[in-house]
Design a protein around this motif. Structure first.
Motif, PDB file in Angstrom:
ATOM      1  N   ASN A  31       0.791  -1.229   0.000  1.00 43.09           N
ATOM      2  CA  ASN A  31       0.000   0.000   0.000  1.00 43.09           C
ATOM      3  C   ASN A  31       0.822   1.278   0.000  1.00 43.09           C
ATOM      4  O   ASN A  31       0.335   2.321  -0.449  1.00 43.09           O
ATOM      5  N   HIS A  32       2.052   1.220   0.504  1.00 47.83           N
ATOM      6  CA  HIS A  32       2.828   2.456   0.661  1.00 47.83           C
ATOM      7  C   HIS A  32       4.252   2.366   0.133  1.00 47.83           C
ATOM      8  O   HIS A  32       4.983   3.351   0.180  1.00 47.83           O
ATOM      9  N   GLY A  33       4.695   1.199  -0.321  1.00 47.91           N
ATOM     10  CA  GLY A  33       6.058   1.023  -0.804  1.00 47.91           C
ATOM     11  C   GLY A  33       6.972   0.474   0.273  1.00 47.91           C
ATOM     12  O   GLY A  33       6.749   0.674   1.466  1.00 47.91           O
ATOM     13  N   ALA A  34       7.996  -0.228  -0.179  1.00 46.85           N
ATOM     14  CA  ALA A  34       8.915  -0.894   0.752  1.00 46.85           C
ATOM     15  C   ALA A  34       9.617   0.095   1.672  1.00 46.85           C
ATOM     16  O   ALA A  34       9.846  -0.198   2.853  1.00 46.85           O
ATOM     17  N   ARG A  35       9.954   1.264   1.170  1.00 43.42           N
ATOM     18  CA  ARG A  35      10.679   2.241   1.985  1.00 43.42           C
ATOM     19  C   ARG A  35       9.866   2.683   3.196  1.00 43.42           C
ATOM     20  O   ARG A  35      10.402   2.863   4.287  1.00 43.42           O
ATOM     21  N   ARG A  36       8.536   2.822   3.031  1.00 41.86           N
ATOM     22  CA  ARG A  36       7.694   3.256   4.149  1.00 41.86           C
ATOM     23  C   ARG A  36       7.564   2.169   5.210  1.00 41.86           C
ATOM     24  O   ARG A  36       7.155   2.449   6.339  1.00 41.86           O
ATOM     25  N   ALA A  37       7.885   0.932   4.848  1.00 40.42           N
ATOM     26  CA  ALA A  37       7.802  -0.173   5.809  1.00 40.42           C
ATOM     27  C   ALA A  37       9.056  -0.283   6.676  1.00 40.42           C
ATOM     28  O   ALA A  37       9.034  -0.972   7.702  1.00 40.42           O
ATOM     29  N   THR A  98      -4.109   5.572   0.156  1.00 40.74           N
ATOM     30  CA  THR A  98      -4.889   4.507   0.799  1.00 40.74           C
ATOM     31  C   THR A  98      -5.022   4.778   2.275  1.00 40.74           C
ATOM     32  O   THR A  98      -4.186   5.445   2.872  1.00 40.74           O
ATOM     33  N   GLU A  99      -6.096   4.255   2.848  1.00 42.42           N
ATOM     34  CA  GLU A  99      -6.306   4.376   4.278  1.00 42.42           C
ATOM     35  C   GLU A  99      -5.633   3.245   5.038  1.00 42.42           C
ATOM     36  O   GLU A  99      -5.726   3.185   6.254  1.00 42.42           O
ATOM     37  N   ALA A 100      -5.025   2.316   4.326  1.00 42.52           N
ATOM     38  CA  ALA A 100      -4.356   1.205   5.003  1.00 42.52           C
ATOM     39  C   ALA A 100      -3.329   1.764   5.979  1.00 42.52           C
ATOM     40  O   ALA A 100      -2.612   2.717   5.657  1.00 42.52           O
ATOM     41  N   PRO A 101      -3.261   1.223   7.180  1.00 45.43           N
ATOM     42  CA  PRO A 101      -2.364   1.785   8.198  1.00 45.43           C
ATOM     43  C   PRO A 101      -0.893   1.630   7.832  1.00 45.43           C
ATOM     44  O   PRO A 101      -0.505   0.677   7.159  1.00 45.43           O
ATOM     45  N   ILE A 102      -0.103   2.600   8.244  1.00 49.02           N
ATOM     46  CA  ILE A 102       1.351   2.503   8.110  1.00 49.02           C
ATOM     47  C   ILE A 102       1.889   2.254   9.513  1.00 49.02           C
ATOM     48  O   ILE A 102       1.947   3.172  10.329  1.00 49.02           O
ATOM     49  N   PRO A 103       2.238   1.007   9.820  1.00 50.91           N
ATOM     50  CA  PRO A 103       2.753   0.744  11.166  1.00 50.91           C
ATOM     51  C   PRO A 103       4.095   1.437  11.372  1.00 50.91           C
ATOM     52  O   PRO A 103       4.934   1.478  10.479  1.00 50.91           O
ATOM     53  N   SER A 104       4.277   1.981  12.559  1.00 48.33           N
ATOM     54  CA  SER A 104       5.475   2.753  12.876  1.00 48.33           C
ATOM     55  C   SER A 104       6.566   1.878  13.499  1.00 48.33           C
ATOM     56  O   SER A 104       6.365   0.692  13.758  1.00 48.33           O
ATOM     57  N   GLY A 154      12.093  -7.612   6.003  1.00 47.11           N
ATOM     58  CA  GLY A 154      12.115  -6.621   4.926  1.00 47.11           C
ATOM     59  C   GLY A 154      11.770  -7.196   3.564  1.00 47.11           C
ATOM     60  O   GLY A 154      11.204  -6.507   2.708  1.00 47.11           O
ATOM     61  N   SER A 155      12.087  -8.470   3.347  1.00 48.36           N
ATOM     62  CA  SER A 155      11.774  -9.091   2.052  1.00 48.36           C
ATOM     63  C   SER A 155      10.267  -9.106   1.802  1.00 48.36           C
ATOM     64  O   SER A 155       9.817  -9.049   0.660  1.00 48.36           O
ATOM     65  N   TRP A 156       9.477  -9.150   2.869  1.00 51.13           N
ATOM     66  CA  TRP A 156       8.027  -9.117   2.703  1.00 51.13           C
ATOM     67  C   TRP A 156       7.553  -7.750   2.201  1.00 51.13           C
ATOM     68  O   TRP A 156       6.583  -7.662   1.451  1.00 51.13           O
ATOM     69  N   PHE A 159       8.339  -7.752  -1.469  1.00 52.77           N
ATOM     70  CA  PHE A 159       7.360  -8.607  -2.135  1.00 52.77           C
ATOM     71  C   PHE A 159       6.030  -7.878  -2.286  1.00 52.77           C
ATOM     72  O   PHE A 159       5.397  -7.904  -3.348  1.00 52.77           O
ATOM     73  N   GLY A 160       5.595  -7.190  -1.227  1.00 52.16           N
ATOM     74  CA  GLY A 160       4.347  -6.426  -1.291  1.00 52.16           C
ATOM     75  C   GLY A 160       4.390  -5.355  -2.359  1.00 52.16           C
ATOM     76  O   GLY A 160       3.418  -5.144  -3.093  1.00 52.16           O
ATOM     77  N   GLN A 161       5.508  -4.674  -2.470  1.00 50.39           N
ATOM     78  CA  GLN A 161       5.653  -3.628  -3.484  1.00 50.39           C
ATOM     79  C   GLN A 161       5.560  -4.223  -4.887  1.00 50.39           C
ATOM     80  O   GLN A 161       4.981  -3.615  -5.791  1.00 50.39           O
ATOM     81  N   GLN A 162       6.121  -5.430  -5.074  1.00 52.34           N
ATOM     82  CA  GLN A 162       6.063  -6.088  -6.380  1.00 52.34           C
ATOM     83  C   GLN A 162       4.645  -6.588  -6.698  1.00 52.34           C
ATOM     84  O   GLN A 162       4.217  -6.560  -7.849  1.00 52.34           O
TER      85      GLN A 162
END
Length: 198
Positions: A31-37, A98-104, A154-156, A159-162
């Motif tokens: 939902n937000h890209g790997a960097r935001r995770a 997106t409204e999907a949460p960005i966990p901190s 981090g690999s997840w 994977f989500g971004q892909q």
């Protein structure tokens, strides 16, 4: 000499296997890209490795002595996981925002501290590799685990971004978010069932 290959295999298996932390990381990457995770991944990694260190230094005996009082961790952890699942499942799923949460970072820390599965994994690692008997082996394992855990979780996110390339419409993204959210809720219930109700 510590059994480094076995330690690496143990760390990789636990870090990369599906679980609440990895599902949240996948959804954040999607939902937000790997960097935001990365803050969440960093918080989860640091929290787990510090927990491993603390248990290796004797906190495991304290945890085991708590008995049923340890169930409070399971309830709090399941609640946090279910809350993220609900927020994710009810996000609208727009492709632009997106409204999907960005966990901190702190969500990552709390999720590991409140996760009885993480405690169990740390206690198992300390017992299997006899880390309480050797501070040097404990230090090696904690360092190895920290690196492997960061890249495993981090690999997840990557994977989500892909996966987002396949989810080319808001409807598909929403369906995927609902699936991930329900998965988190099921994991929360399963965690609670295993830790408290059984």
């Amino acid at each position: 000499m510590p059994p480094i290959l076995a330690m690496c295999a143990f760390a990789l298996t636990l870090s990369i296997s599906p679980g609440p932390v990895n599902v949240l990381t996948l959804s954040t990457g999607l939902n937000h890209g790997a960097r935001r995770a990365l803050p969440f991944v960093g918080g989860a990694t640091i929290s787990f490795t510090l927990l491993l260190l603390a248990i290796g230094l004797g906190l495991g005996a304290v945890a085991e002595s708590l008995g049923r009082g340890f169930d409070l961790l399971a309830v709090a952890g399941a609640g946090l996981i279910a809350w993220f699942g609900y927020k994710l499942a009810t996000a609208r799923g727009s492709l632009s925002t997106t409204e999907a949460p960005i966990p901190s970072f702190w969500h990552g820390v709390m999720l590991q501290v409140l996760n009885p599965k993480a405690w169990g994994a740390c206690i198992a690692a300390v017992a299997i590799f006899e880390l309480q008997e050797s501070p040097a082996h404990l230090a090696v394992f904690v360092c190895l685990y920290g690196v492997i855990c960061f890249f495993g979780i981090g690999s997840w996110a990557v994977f989500g971004q892909q996966v987002k390339r396949v989810l080319t419409s808001p409807e598909r993204l929403r369906l995927f978010n609902i699936t991930l959210g329900l998965t988190l809720i099921v994991l929360a219930v399963a965690l609670l069932w295993r830790s408290v109700l059984v």
